[in-house]
Scaffold this active site. Structure first.
Site, mmCIF file in Angstrom:
data_model
loop_
_atom_site.group_PDB
_atom_site.id
_atom_site.type_symbol
_atom_site.label_atom_id
_atom_site.label_comp_id
_atom_site.label_asym_id
_atom_site.label_seq_id
_atom_site.Cartn_x
_atom_site.Cartn_y
_atom_site.Cartn_z
ATOM 1 N N GLU A 81 57.199 32.749 -41.934
ATOM 2 C CA GLU A 81 56.160 32.540 -43.123
ATOM 3 C C GLU A 81 56.709 30.944 -43.240
ATOM 4 O OE1 GLU A 81 55.427 34.817 -46.425
ATOM 5 O OE2 GLU A 81 54.370 36.035 -45.218
ATOM 6 N N GLY A 104 56.008 38.928 -41.016
ATOM 7 C CA GLY A 104 55.946 37.680 -40.186
ATOM 8 C C GLY A 104 57.129 36.208 -40.174
ATOM 9 N N SER A 140 53.530 35.461 -39.566
ATOM 10 C CA SER A 140 51.946 35.135 -40.212
ATOM 11 C C SER A 140 50.667 35.343 -39.098
ATOM 12 C CB SER A 140 52.081 34.765 -41.919
ATOM 13 O OG SER A 140 50.983 36.048 -42.334
ATOM 14 N N GLY A 141 49.409 37.034 -39.494
ATOM 15 C CA GLY A 141 48.494 36.490 -38.466
ATOM 16 C C GLY A 141 48.706 36.661 -37.007
ATOM 17 N N SER A 147 47.785 41.099 -44.410
ATOM 18 C CA SER A 147 48.616 39.899 -44.032
ATOM 19 C C SER A 147 49.833 41.523 -44.202
ATOM 20 C CB SER A 147 49.024 39.038 -44.754
ATOM 21 O OG SER A 147 50.664 38.650 -44.482
ATOM 22 N N SER A 148 50.690 42.190 -44.151
ATOM 23 C CA SER A 148 51.713 43.567 -44.492
ATOM 24 C C SER A 148 52.626 42.557 -45.807
ATOM 25 C CB SER A 148 52.361 43.985 -43.436
ATOM 26 O OG SER A 148 52.013 44.338 -42.621
ATOM 27 N N ASN A 202 46.262 35.741 -42.699
ATOM 28 C CA ASN A 202 46.022 36.741 -42.484
ATOM 29 C C ASN A 202 44.713 37.388 -43.060
ATOM 30 O OD1 ASN A 202 45.051 39.149 -40.551
ATOM 31 N ND2 ASN A 202 48.188 39.498 -40.534
ATOM 32 N N THR A 248 50.624 43.853 -37.348
ATOM 33 C CA THR A 248 50.597 45.388 -38.194
ATOM 34 C C THR A 248 49.781 45.951 -37.383
ATOM 35 O OG1 THR A 248 50.342 43.915 -40.049
ATOM 36 C CG2 THR A 248 49.115 46.887 -39.780
#
Length: 1096
Positions: free
Chosen positions: A377, A375, A95-96, A148-149, A145, A100
């Site tokens: 986590e 991602g 994540s981050g 973040s998705s 993020n 995306t």
């Protein structure tokens, strides 16, 4: 897929890690840092792209630069377009790391390299604009993020044979719907809530019953409500515009915003306990204002939703049990409704976007899939969502390792290169720990959720400790694999899994509830009753007619099935990887944290990927581009090689003295083992290019000077030719002008000479004519004077003679004049008066209308007879003119009207009202109406009249509707509903017709005694068109029977024969109590009395 040789040109560091020397972890990280510091965020391992998140916008993100900086995508697109191979782009990372943004870059690349055209541009724009919509509803700020998705997205972009996009299909995976109700500290809810409150207009917020203040909504965290660098108001406008481009109608956008507002309102509903008689507490809504506003938004009855928050109905086979909900259960039901409402709205959005962007053509399409999924986590508090997300990343890591190694191995086998298998870590054991159908964690979680009895998170953990205790990648306080039993970092309510990216500690609290994901049936049914257009689509299980008593599938089972389908889909396509790396945890630009990057490089297996790539040959390239790039190093191949490309490469490498162990020949490619060999070839090529550049400059300068000289020479010739032409043209024009002047002067002199001669001849002719005219005039005047003198003499003689004769006549007739003068004067005056009278009639004659009774006044009494006779003659003449304009149909109508007048005038009170009504005849349109098709076929003759009449029943005096049809030889009575013929009577059997003198519509058709038609007696009927029926009947009888006229009896009392009895029908004044029509009533067996309303 081979490496682009352009990576070797002017590169910073090493663009392809396969060429890195020496290869170790430190040099790998240092190469990434060097390229990151120079804004080179993309590095390659063969076809695998390593993407570093710069945390800022770079010039390479423009559409013009995308193709230049992402050659891996270019290779995938060309393979799709030219070789008809379906591709997939797998974007992974924690994540981050920028997944995306990488997916957006893929979409921008597709838009940049595809063709142009109105339809293609529309498809590209819709594909691009689907991202802002899904980000607004599916992304949120987390501690790692800002965008973040919180869902997984896989998009299949479909192309035609030319490589132009036709559309796409989006699949979404596991939206983190628990974020709707609760967010960790430092994080936000989904973007759309903040964008709506910040960017919507005042009118929109008023319609949605919202306020801009974030603090008024319990579902919105306040510590991170605003994010630096994010403009929620501008983002809301972008989302509205994107929804319009994708194809959302304005009313659909309004419906979506109403559901978003309803979720916010739902979070503000609070409950209070209320004691019942049985000692249990029952939940009640504290403040019903938010509940009322939410119900108004969704179109739900407030009492229905309020009861669903207080009671729960459980159905088992044929039984229903209703139980009360306490405050905790009511809050659980509220949050479950909010999560399900938002999650189903998001799924509906994805479906609606797919309807707009899907390809319209039915033929097979080429497909490029883009996977942008959560991602890996690792948070301080990891729950069910992180467990599912990390499981998905384990599956992606597994498919990455297998497909990468398999592709490498297949290429060596395909090219005939000797290959030795490389050992690598297989994370299948971790995937099996999670997804095994019998002993996997997900299977045990489902089994625990379905088990009867008391089920808690602790019983689930006990089951894990029992079954997974021996697994080497599972740890808990009670497992045998835990080496630190007294370590407080592993609490009793947690378990730890050794993932490929590191150890993750999961707290079991909420695992069972989140996996069950239950929504009480009462709430589903309440939502189904809403009048909001989307609610029945979002909650189909709430339909009372389709109650399903089966337990719904768990969230874990559904996600496992969808991930399995995704993996099978990915394995059918050629994979292309983008491995995203986060350079620091501060989300700041220009910061590169070695330890963080090193950790990601390790768990992503990038070093192993390089070693697998280099285990065989570090560089490979088809023979044609290799020969094209290095042909200048050998005199035999420069500048053109005429033979096969492979032979040319063999000659080239032999001439360059490259050791045989440093390369191998494949079937279509040359393989180079050591990067130093490639670098040596590149250095020699660079030196040759410098020499060639000098030679090219020399040749170019000579060519340029020669070209310039030839151009000047050509220009001088052209200028001289044009000048000579110009000089000769000017000289010619002067000679031509002088010649014209001389010609004009000569022609003028000749013309003037001829003119003088003509004028002299003309004057001579005019002089002769004038002299002759004067002479003839003198002669004529003399003769005229003689004739005038002779005429005066003759006139004098005539006058004298006339006077003399007059004198003689007067003397002779003087005695008779007085006796005849009066009579002659009288005749003259009478003649003048009659002349004036006739001339006056010309101007005062009336109009040509036969009904115009005006006529001029009589001027003198002696003209009375002539005046009357002229009026009569004029009326007859204009009537004849008027009749001459009639058609045969119109004449027949007037003849019928005339016949009706003869029959009924001054005899029947109903007649005056019928004069202005035209006789239509066929009131039922029997030939056009399909209802009477059967009746029309039964009547063979032409129908002269068709109408609905009431047949009077002798027993009670009431009428039954019948169809009355009159033909040339018969009249027919038929049933109105079925069209069945009840009676058909020949006209000769009809003896007379009886009617009253009043304004009713009753009439009796009397039949000849003894005839077959008279078996049931006469007919007593009632009709609104009595005058027309009897007139047509009378006229038809006279024409058909060629007899005397039918007898028409007009009387207020007459007899009617019913079978064997005669009944008297009597008409009396005084209308019925109800209505203004006549009514028939039976008085006794021998009397029917008809009450007729009095005429006004």
């Amino acid at each position: 897929m081979e490496v682009k040789t352009s990576l070797l040109d002017n590169m910073i560091g090493v663009g392809d890690m396969v060429l890195l020397e020496p290869l170790n972890e430190d040099s790998f990280i240092e190469n990434l840092r060097k390229r990151f510091d120079h804004n080179e965020i993309y590095t390659y391992i063969g076809s695998v792209v390593i993407s570093m998140n710069p945390y800022r916008s770079l010039s390479i993100f423009t559409p013009e630069k995308v193709e230049e900086y992402l050659p891996g995508l270019d290779e995938a697109y060309r393979s799709l377009r030219d070789q008809d191979k379906d591709q997939c782009i797998l974007i992974t990372g924690e994540s981050g790391a920028g997944k995306t943004e990488a997916s957006k870059l893929v979409m921008s690349y597709v838009a940049a390299v595809c063709g142009r055209g109105q339809e293609v541009n529309k498809v590209k724009e819709q594909l691009l604009q689907s991202n802002p919509v899904l980000e607004a509803f599916g992304n949120a700020k987390t501690v790692r993020n800002d965008n973040s998705s919180r869902f997984g997205k896989y998009m299949d972009i479909e192309f035609d044979f030319k490589g132009d996009p036709l559309g796409g299909v989006i699949s979404n995976y596991l939206l983190e719907k628990s974020r709707v109700c609760k967010q960790p500290r430092g994080e936000r809810n989904f973007h759309i809530f903040y964008q709506l409150l910040s960017g919507a207009s005042g009118d929109t917020l008023t319609k949605l019953k919202l306020d801009r203040d974030f603090s008024k909504y319990n579902y919105l965290s306040l510590d991170s409500a605003t994010v630096n660098g994010l403009d929620d108001a501008a983002s809301f406008r972008t989302v509205r515009n994107a929804m319009q481009i994708v194809g959302f109608m304005e009313d659909e956008v309004q419906l979506v915003l109403e559901l978003v507002a309803a979720v916010l309102k739902l979070g503000n509903i609070e409950f209070k306990p209320e004691s019942r008689v049985n000692g249990f507490d029952e939940s009640r809504v504290k403040d019903k204002n938010d509940l009322k506003e939410m119900c108004e938004l969704l179109g739900i009855e407030q009492s229905v939703l309020e009861r669903a928050f207080s009671y729960r109905t459980v159905e088992a086979k044929m039984e229903k049990v209703s139980t009360t909900l306490n405050v905790a259960q009511a809050y659980y039901a509220r949050d479950a409704l909010a999560k399900n409402l938002y999650s189903r709205l998001f799924s509906w959005l994805v479906t609606r976007i797919n309807e707009s962007i899907k390809a319209q053509a039915k033929t097979r399409h080429k497909v490029m899939g883009v996977l942008d999924i959560y991602g890996f986590e690792i948070f301080e508090d990891n729950s069910f969502e992180q467990f599912i997300i990390n499981y998905c990343n384990e599956k992606l890591q597994q498919i990455f390792i297998e497909l990468t190694l398999r592709e490498e191995q297949e290429e060596y086998v395909r090219e005939g290169i000797e290959w030795t298998n490389i050992e690598y870590f297989n994370n299948a054991i971790i995937c099996d720990l999670i997804e095994n159908n019998q002993n996997g964690i997900l299977a045990m979680l489902d089994e625990e959720c379905l088990r009867p009895g008391t089920v808690t998170d602790d019983t689930f953990l006990d089951k894990l400790n029992t079954i997974c205790a021996e697994h080497q990648h599972f740890e808990s306080r009670l497992s045998k694999n835990s080496k630190f039993l007294t370590d407080h970092s592993l609490p009793h309510s947690c378990f730890r899994i050794q993932h490929y990216a590191g150890k993750v500690l999961y707290r079991v609290e909420g695992f069972v509830d989140k996996n069950n994901d239950l929504l009480y049936r009462d709430l589903s049914q309440a939502m189904y009753k809403a009048t909001h257009s989307l609610m029945r689509q979002l909650f189909p299980e709430g339909n009372p007619a389709k109650v399903n008593l089966k337990r719904p599938l768990t969230a874990g089972f559904q996600f496992k099935a969808s991930v399995g389908g995704l993996m099978r889909n990915l394995q059918t396509k050629n994979p292309n990887y983008i491995r995203c790396i986060k350079p620091n945890d501060k989300k700041a630009a220009h910061i590169f944290t070695d330890s963080l990057v090193c950790h990601q490089v390790r768990y992503l297996g990038l070093m192993e990927n390089v070693r697998v790539r280099r285990a065989g040959y570090a560089f490979r390239q088809p023979y044609e581009p290799c020969l094209e790039r290095y042909k200048m190093l050998c005199k035999q191949t420069w500048p053109h090689w005429r033979g096969p490309a492979r032979d040319g490469v063999e000659v080239l490498l032999t001439d360059c003295s490259v050791p045989a162990e440093e390369f191998a020949y494949g079937r279509s490619k040359i393989f180079i083992r050591n990067p130093r060999t490639l670098f040596t070839l590149e250095e020699r090529r660079r030196a040759c290019l410098e020499d060639l550049a000098t030679l090219i400059q020399k040749i170019y300068r000579g060519w340029k000077c020669r070209t310039h000289f030839l151009l000047l020479k050509k220009s001088q010739v052209v200028v001289a030719a044009w000048y000579r032409r110009y000089a000769q043209q000017k000289k010619y024009e002067k000679i031509k002008s002088a010649t014209l002047v001389m010609q004009s002067f000569t022609r003028g002199w000749k013309a003037r000479k001829i003119l003088r001669q003509l004028k002299y001849e003309k004057r001579c002719k005019e002089a002769v004519t004038t002299i002759a005219a004067y002479w003839h005039g003198t002669q004529a005047r003399r003769e005229l004077r003689c004739l005038k003198e002779e005429a005066r003499r003759k006139h004098a003689v005539a006058v004298i003679w006339a006077y003399w004769r007059g004198l003689q006549v007067r003397r002779e007739y003087r005695k008779f004049f007085r006796a005849n003068a009066g009579k002659k004067i009288y005749c003259f005056i009478i003649q003048r008066i009659m002349q004036k009278y006739f001339l006056g009639l010309k101007t005062t004659v009336p109009s040509m209308s036969p009904i115009d009774n005006t006529w001029s006044a009589q001027p003198y009494s002696f003209l009375e007879g002539a005046h009357t006779e002229l009026r009569r003659i004029f009326h007859l003449w204009r009537c004849k003119k008027h009749r001459g304009q009639f058609t045969e149909e119109k004449k027949a109508v007037y003849e019928e009207k005339l016949e009706a007048s003869e029959i009924f005038k001054n005899k029947k009170a109903l007649y005056p009202s019928s004069v202005s009504q035209p006789f239509k005849g066929d009131y039922l349109e029997i030939h056009k109406n399909p209802k009477y098709q059967k009746l029309n076929s039964a009547v063979e003759e032409k129908v002269l009249l068709a109408d609905v009449v009431n047949k009077i029943n002798r027993a009670n005096g009431k009428g039954s509707p019948r169809l009355f049809l009159l033909t040339k030889n018969n009249f027919v009575l038929a049933d109105q509903k079925t069209g069945q013929v009840k009676a058909s009577v020949p006209l000769p059997d009809l003896t007379s017709v009886s009617v009253s003198t009043q304004s009713d519509g009753f009439f009796a058709l009397k039949l000849k005694e003894g005839s077959a038609s008279a078996a049931k007696g006469d007919f007593l009927l009632n009709s609104e068109h009595l005058i027309e029926i009897i007139t047509k009947l009378h006229r038809t009888w006279t024409t058909a029977a060629d007899k005397d006229q039918i007898n028409i009896d007009i009387s207020d009392e007459f007899l009617v024969q019913f079978k064997q009895d005669k009944v008297c029908v009597k008409f009396i004044q005084g209308g019925p109590k109800n209505g203004t029509s006549a009514a028939c009533k039976r008085k006794n067996n021998r009397l029917l009395e008809v009450s007729v309303p009095s005429s006004p």
